[in-house]
Motif scaffolding. Structure first.
Motif, PDB file in Angstrom:
ATOM      1  N   ALA A  53      -2.565  15.416   5.752  1.00  0.00           N
ATOM      2  CA  ALA A  53      -2.493  16.792   5.238  1.00  0.00           C
ATOM      3  C   ALA A  53      -3.584  17.092   4.237  1.00  0.00           C
ATOM      4  O   ALA A  53      -3.887  18.262   3.969  1.00  0.00           O
ATOM      5  N   GLY A  54      -4.195  16.076   3.665  1.00  0.00           N
ATOM      6  CA  GLY A  54      -5.253  16.274   2.689  1.00  0.00           C
ATOM      7  C   GLY A  54      -6.624  16.492   3.307  1.00  0.00           C
ATOM      8  O   GLY A  54      -7.600  16.733   2.586  1.00  0.00           O
ATOM      9  N   VAL A  74       4.695  14.011  11.649  1.00  0.00           N
ATOM     10  CA  VAL A  74       4.672  15.467  11.481  1.00  0.00           C
ATOM     11  C   VAL A  74       5.378  15.865  10.190  1.00  0.00           C
ATOM     12  O   VAL A  74       4.909  16.733   9.441  1.00  0.00           O
ATOM     13  N   ALA A  75       6.502  15.217   9.896  1.00  0.00           N
ATOM     14  CA  ALA A  75       7.219  15.496   8.648  1.00  0.00           C
ATOM     15  C   ALA A  75       6.346  15.151   7.442  1.00  0.00           C
ATOM     16  O   ALA A  75       6.351  15.864   6.430  1.00  0.00           O
ATOM     17  N   GLY A 135       2.960  16.844   2.958  1.00  0.00           N
ATOM     18  CA  GLY A 135       1.662  16.854   2.311  1.00  0.00           C
ATOM     19  C   GLY A 135       1.114  18.262   2.130  1.00  0.00           C
ATOM     20  O   GLY A 135       0.504  18.576   1.107  1.00  0.00           O
ATOM     21  N   LEU A 136       1.338  19.129   3.132  1.00  0.00           N
ATOM     22  CA  LEU A 136       0.886  20.518   3.012  1.00  0.00           C
ATOM     23  C   LEU A 136       1.658  21.258   1.925  1.00  0.00           C
ATOM     24  O   LEU A 136       1.089  22.074   1.190  1.00  0.00           O
ATOM     25  N   GLY A 173       2.854  20.003  -0.743  1.00  0.00           N
ATOM     26  CA  GLY A 173       2.479  19.536  -2.080  1.00  0.00           C
ATOM     27  C   GLY A 173       0.997  19.303  -2.243  1.00  0.00           C
ATOM     28  O   GLY A 173       0.586  18.516  -3.092  1.00  0.00           O
ATOM     29  N   ARG A 174       0.176  19.982  -1.427  1.00  0.00           N
ATOM     30  CA  ARG A 174      -1.257  19.691  -1.427  1.00  0.00           C
ATOM     31  C   ARG A 174      -1.956  20.072  -2.730  1.00  0.00           C
ATOM     32  O   ARG A 174      -3.067  19.655  -2.985  1.00  0.00           O
ATOM     33  N   PHE A 175      -1.314  20.905  -3.554  1.00  0.00           N
ATOM     34  CA  PHE A 175      -1.930  21.281  -4.827  1.00  0.00           C
ATOM     35  C   PHE A 175      -1.530  20.329  -5.962  1.00  0.00           C
ATOM     36  O   PHE A 175      -1.965  20.501  -7.085  1.00  0.00           O
ATOM     37  N   LEU A 176      -0.677  19.351  -5.643  1.00  0.00           N
ATOM     38  CA  LEU A 176      -0.333  18.356  -6.659  1.00  0.00           C
ATOM     39  C   LEU A 176      -1.489  17.375  -6.802  1.00  0.00           C
ATOM     40  O   LEU A 176      -1.935  16.793  -5.795  1.00  0.00           O
ATOM     41  N   PRO A 177      -1.985  17.155  -7.994  1.00  0.00           N
ATOM     42  CA  PRO A 177      -3.148  16.263  -8.160  1.00  0.00           C
ATOM     43  C   PRO A 177      -2.818  14.819  -7.777  1.00  0.00           C
ATOM     44  O   PRO A 177      -1.789  14.281  -8.176  1.00  0.00           O
ATOM     45  N   GLY A 178      -3.699  14.235  -6.980  1.00  0.00           N
ATOM     46  CA  GLY A 178      -3.557  12.822  -6.628  1.00  0.00           C
ATOM     47  C   GLY A 178      -2.519  12.506  -5.575  1.00  0.00           C
ATOM     48  O   GLY A 178      -2.280  11.333  -5.292  1.00  0.00           O
TER      49      GLY A 178
END
Length: 306
Positions: free
Chosen positions: A49-50, A119-120, A125-126, A128-133
């Motif tokens: 997702a990243g 997929v889950a 990941g999508l 929480g993609r703005f969570l650093p690291g």
């Protein structure tokens, strides 16, 4: 390369040194293996997702995995078909285990569940993609879960009831494993230029031999999450096709049916081999899968180091 090989093989060896004498403990180890596989695949999805341009990357990844899987499978099937005519290994329908799991549909559903876990992980990941690291942390955690998985698998191998001497002296299992390994690597070499990869990268992708949780993490760590996804889907597709092939060909071409499952012939595809080929096929399948499981980690790391 040497340090990476030690880090991967050390937990496998340490696990192999642990004797287990209680069935309840062995049951916990088996459940731990399953949980570790799901954990690794979930974390792999979070890492995917990243990626920048996720949609384009996934489309490219699917095309590469399909091309790699097709070329390797053709090489495998030709080599194992040739071996089947020379080994004289036959299934024994009179000794089929009637209650052995699992139906083809149920087995494939289990494999497709693994795709659902990835997929889950992507969805997680999508979200929480703005969570650093988050994505880097997922990759690091996946490596540690892999080490735990290797230790548990080493323990399973030690307590499989089959000593190393018996494994190394089983000529059928050894021949099947070697043909599967050689034809897979040949397929990786042939597929590399089609995928615009270096020869060593094609060989590394081919050296998973069906062990998708291992190949996904080792390849992804060196070549990025997208190539880790290619390794995963290539090896998972092998398992799915094996579930279809085994009932169809095992009585006439036992070596092909047993060998095509690769490393999974000692665990995930073993019940289907037992159900359709009889108990005589079980030791051969375990030996073949055991040898391929031992070959896969050092080969992947060696080719990635070139």
């Amino acid at each position: 390369m040497l340090s990476g090989l030690v880090i991967v093989l050390l937990p496998l060896v340490l696990g192999y040194l642990v004797p287990v004498r209680h069935a309840s403990v062995m049951g916990l180890i088996n459940r731990g293996v399953n949980a570790s596989v799901y954990g690794i695949l979930l974390l792999m999805g979070v890492s995917l997702a990243g990626l920048d341009d996720l949609g384009g990357q996934l489309s490219r990844m699917g095309g590469q995995a399909l091309a790699l899987f097709t070329v390797i499978s053709v090489c495998n099937l030709v080599g194992l078909w040739w071996l089947s005519g020379r080994l004289g290994l036959a299934a024994d329908p009179s000794r089929v285990v009637p209650g052995a799991p699992t139906s083809k549909l149920a087995a494939m559903a289990g494999s497709l569940t693994l795709v659902g876990v990835v997929v889950a992980g992507v969805a997680l990941g999508l979200a929480g993609r703005f969570l650093p690291g988050l994505h880097a942390g997922a990759e690091t955690l996946a490596e540690w879960v892999l080490y735990a998985l290797l230790a548990l698998i080493g323990c399973q191998l030690r307590n499989s009831g089959m000593p190393l001497r018996q494994i190394l002296l089983n000529r059928h299992g050894l021949a099947i494993a070697l043909v599967l390994a050689v034809t897979s690597l040949a397929g990786g070499l042939l597929a590399a230029p089609l995928l615009d990869l270096r020869a060593s990268e094609g060989l590394a992708l081919a050296a998973g031999f069906g062990w998708y949780s291992l190949s996904a993490i080792l390849v992804g760590d060196q070549l990025g999450p997208a190539m880790g996804g290619v390794a995963f889907f290539n090896d998972l597709a092998r398992e799915l096709l094996a579930f279809v092939l085994i009932p169809l060909v095992i009585r006439r071409h036992a070596a092909l049916a047993i060998g095509y499952g690769g490393a999974t012939s000692m665990d995930f595809t073993l019940p289907v081999i037992q159900q359709h080929g009889g108990v005589a096929c079980v030791p051969v399948a375990v030996v073949s899968g055991f040898i391929l499981s031992l070959l896969s980690p050092p080969l992947i790391l060696f080719f990635l180091s070139l």
